[in-house]
Design a protein around this motif. Sequence first.
Motif, PDB file in Angstrom:
ATOM      1  N   LEU A  47     -22.389  12.721   5.684  1.00  0.00           N
ATOM      2  CA  LEU A  47     -22.710  12.056   6.947  1.00  0.00           C
ATOM      3  C   LEU A  47     -21.472  11.432   7.580  1.00  0.00           C
ATOM      4  N   SER A  48     -20.597  10.900   6.759  1.00  0.00           N
ATOM      5  CA  SER A  48     -19.355  10.345   7.287  1.00  0.00           C
ATOM      6  C   SER A  48     -18.501  11.438   7.917  1.00  0.00           C
ATOM      7  N   GLU A  49     -18.436  12.600   7.258  1.00  0.00           N
ATOM      8  CA  GLU A  49     -17.681  13.725   7.823  1.00  0.00           C
ATOM      9  C   GLU A  49     -18.303  14.213   9.113  1.00  0.00           C
ATOM     10  N   TYR A  50     -19.641  14.279   9.141  1.00  0.00           N
ATOM     11  CA  TYR A  50     -20.317  14.699  10.369  1.00  0.00           C
ATOM     12  C   TYR A  50     -19.991  13.755  11.526  1.00  0.00           C
ATOM     13  N   ASP A  51     -19.963  12.452  11.270  1.00  0.00           N
ATOM     14  CA  ASP A  51     -19.640  11.497  12.327  1.00  0.00           C
ATOM     15  C   ASP A  51     -18.236  11.743  12.869  1.00  0.00           C
ATOM     16  N   THR A  52     -17.308  12.016  11.964  1.00  0.00           N
ATOM     17  CA  THR A  52     -15.930  12.287  12.403  1.00  0.00           C
ATOM     18  C   THR A  52     -15.858  13.552  13.245  1.00  0.00           C
ATOM     19  N   VAL A  53     -16.553  14.607  12.784  1.00  0.00           N
ATOM     20  CA  VAL A  53     -16.543  15.873  13.523  1.00  0.00           C
ATOM     21  C   VAL A  53     -17.170  15.700  14.904  1.00  0.00           C
ATOM     22  N   LEU A  54     -18.276  14.976  14.987  1.00  0.00           N
ATOM     23  CA  LEU A  54     -18.942  14.794  16.271  1.00  0.00           C
ATOM     24  C   LEU A  54     -18.069  14.012  17.251  1.00  0.00           C
ATOM     25  N   VAL A  55     -17.369  13.015  16.755  1.00  0.00           N
ATOM     26  CA  VAL A  55     -16.459  12.260  17.637  1.00  0.00           C
ATOM     27  C   VAL A  55     -15.360  13.176  18.163  1.00  0.00           C
ATOM     28  N   ASN A  56     -14.777  14.000  17.292  1.00  0.00           N
ATOM     29  CA  ASN A  56     -13.722  14.926  17.728  1.00  0.00           C
ATOM     30  C   ASN A  56     -14.269  15.976  18.685  1.00  0.00           C
ATOM     31  N   TYR A  57     -15.487  16.499  18.385  1.00  0.00           N
ATOM     32  CA  TYR A  57     -16.095  17.487  19.272  1.00  0.00           C
ATOM     33  C   TYR A  57     -16.334  16.912  20.655  1.00  0.00           C
ATOM     34  N   LEU A  58     -16.746  15.646  20.699  1.00  0.00           N
ATOM     35  CA  LEU A  58     -17.017  15.029  21.990  1.00  0.00           C
ATOM     36  C   LEU A  58     -15.728  14.917  22.809  1.00  0.00           C
ATOM     37  N   LYS A  59     -14.636  14.583  22.140  1.00  0.00           N
ATOM     38  CA  LYS A  59     -13.350  14.525  22.844  1.00  0.00           C
ATOM     39  C   LYS A  59     -12.963  15.903  23.362  1.00  0.00           C
ATOM     40  N   GLU A  60     -13.183  16.919  22.530  1.00  0.00           N
ATOM     41  CA  GLU A  60     -12.819  18.281  22.938  1.00  0.00           C
ATOM     42  C   GLU A  60     -13.714  18.776  24.067  1.00  0.00           C
ATOM     43  N   ILE A  61     -14.998  18.344  24.060  1.00  0.00           N
ATOM     44  CA  ILE A  61     -15.905  18.729  25.157  1.00  0.00           C
ATOM     45  C   ILE A  61     -15.422  18.118  26.462  1.00  0.00           C
ATOM     46  N   ARG A  62     -15.016  16.861  26.420  1.00  0.00           N
ATOM     47  CA  ARG A  62     -14.499  16.210  27.630  1.00  0.00           C
ATOM     48  C   ARG A  62     -13.251  16.920  28.165  1.00  0.00           C
ATOM     49  N   ALA A  63     -12.454  17.471  27.228  1.00  0.00           N
ATOM     50  CA  ALA A  63     -11.235  18.168  27.648  1.00  0.00           C
ATOM     51  C   ALA A  63     -11.492  19.629  27.971  1.00  0.00           C
ATOM     52  N   GLY A  64     -12.766  20.063  27.846  1.00  0.00           N
ATOM     53  CA  GLY A  64     -13.098  21.450  28.142  1.00  0.00           C
ATOM     54  C   GLY A  64     -12.683  22.407  27.052  1.00  0.00           C
ATOM     55  N   GLN A  65     -12.411  21.932  25.855  1.00  0.00           N
ATOM     56  CA  GLN A  65     -11.952  22.771  24.752  1.00  0.00           C
ATOM     57  C   GLN A  65     -13.079  23.142  23.772  1.00  0.00           C
ATOM     58  N   ARG A  66     -14.251  22.599  23.958  1.00  0.00           N
ATOM     59  CA  ARG A  66     -15.348  22.831  23.014  1.00  0.00           C
ATOM     60  C   ARG A  66     -16.645  22.953  23.801  1.00  0.00           C
ATOM     61  N   SER A  67     -17.526  23.853  23.361  1.00  0.00           N
ATOM     62  CA  SER A  67     -18.807  24.031  24.039  1.00  0.00           C
ATOM     63  C   SER A  67     -19.849  23.067  23.482  1.00  0.00           C
ATOM     64  N   VAL A  68     -20.870  22.814  24.263  1.00  0.00           N
ATOM     65  CA  VAL A  68     -21.973  21.956  23.835  1.00  0.00           C
ATOM     66  C   VAL A  68     -22.736  22.584  22.675  1.00  0.00           C
ATOM     67  N   VAL A  69     -22.741  23.924  22.623  1.00  0.00           N
ATOM     68  CA  VAL A  69     -23.442  24.626  21.540  1.00  0.00           C
ATOM     69  C   VAL A  69     -22.880  24.216  20.183  1.00  0.00           C
ATOM     70  N   ASP A  70     -21.538  24.144  20.098  1.00  0.00           N
ATOM     71  CA  ASP A  70     -20.918  23.728  18.837  1.00  0.00           C
ATOM     72  C   ASP A  70     -21.316  22.300  18.481  1.00  0.00           C
ATOM     73  N   TYR A  71     -21.327  21.432  19.481  1.00  0.00           N
ATOM     74  CA  TYR A  71     -21.690  20.036  19.239  1.00  0.00           C
ATOM     75  C   TYR A  71     -23.135  19.928  18.740  1.00  0.00           C
ATOM     76  N   ILE A  72     -24.041  20.674  19.382  1.00  0.00           N
ATOM     77  CA  ILE A  72     -25.460  20.611  19.004  1.00  0.00           C
ATOM     78  C   ILE A  72     -25.667  21.171  17.605  1.00  0.00           C
ATOM     79  N   THR A  73     -24.903  22.222  17.256  1.00  0.00           N
ATOM     80  CA  THR A  73     -25.033  22.796  15.910  1.00  0.00           C
ATOM     81  C   THR A  73     -24.682  21.772  14.838  1.00  0.00           C
TER      82      THR A  73
END
Length: 428
Positions: A371-397
């Motif tokens: 769960l701690s790793e998931y929290d870290t990944v989600l925070v990084n994914y959110l930053k990448e989504i804001r920068a247009g580098q990551r899709s929402v599909v990856d975040y939802i997965t």
Amino acid sequence: MLRLFFTLGVIFCCFAGYGKTARNLSYYIEFAKTSSPLLHDYKGRIEIQQMEEQRLKAVYIRSKLELNGEFLFVPIISKDGGKTSFLWNAQNGTDYYGYDLGESSGHLYAGFTWTQPLLGGGLYEASRKQTEIQAAIQSNNMRLEKHQLERTVTEQYLLCLLDKSLVGLADSVRRVLQQQELIVQELVQDGILRQSDLHLLAIEKAANYDLKTASWQSYCTHLSDLNILCGITDTAKVELDAVCLFPEIKNNPISLFLEQYRLDSLNVAANLRVFKLQYKPRLNLFVNGGLQVSNYTHVYRHLGWNAGLTFSWTIFDGRQKRWQEQQMQVQMRTISAYKAHERFQNEEHKKKCLSEMQLYGERLNALCGQLSEYDTVLVNYLKEIRAGQRSVVDYITVLRNKIQAERDYVTLQTNRQLLIAAYNYWNW
């Protein structure tokens, strides 16, 4: 649309039925003990045994007074004096049809009999100890039933808390999805993300809503089962308090489950003692008084009384006592076998619970790390989504995986609590 209305109705009913009245585990356990018909039955049996002790005292020690009587008439057809007549209770006759008046004649007896046992103290004492043992057996059965109720109610209560935790988890996921929806809306307006990404979040919200509805339905069902188990009929709005169980340390090294076999052995021995006492001499004092006549003239002169002793002593009974002793030996062996099996099962159950508790602890620690790793990944994914580098599909997965891990974590916690409840049950 119909499904939406149905789910809304279910949640409304659940929220309307269960509210703010706080109730804890102790409340339900005490209510279950109060309403249990089996506990009332055991309590009644104990009272019956106490009454039986007084009855035995009256039988073996105290005197008894009886009022009794007998009226016998012997009718005949008399032909004395050349005249045929029916006499309903003839006292004499020479020419007649009927019972031989010399062998059987009418008589009247009315009086009382007073009897006092003189050697009943030993038999009463043995019978009294037997009833005390039987009362102790009922008391032990009551303790076992209370202990079983505590475990059953605790397990049902923990299932309700599991459903409640899953509902809370769904609420936390809903808040996360709402926050992400606001962020995605801004990014869609800025042209960084597409409208389909918003639809994906809407789908996740609907799925989470369905999970919450299912958890509420399960909560309603489990709470209803808990009320039925405890004999609770009111529909008050309730909020269940959290509970955290710990393995109980036992000071007494002997399991209380084995007490029933000790009492059974004592009861078998007591039965044999009572059986053997019938071979002791029995001596009673009696007094009879009243009216006894066979000739109905001058009845008032035949009032009287007599007194005496009755004595009996069984010398030989066809070896019944020997067979009774052999039966007792077989019963004792059977009780010993049950006791050994109970001791074995008790130890194995405790070992199993301790082993599984350790494994659950290791799995919970591993899930905490995930769960701690998931929290870290989600925070990084959110930053990448804001920068247009990551899709929402990856975040939802990743979010789905985290939600499943959180559900597993809550379920493991409940299962570990159930194991602790089982361990405390057997470590008694």
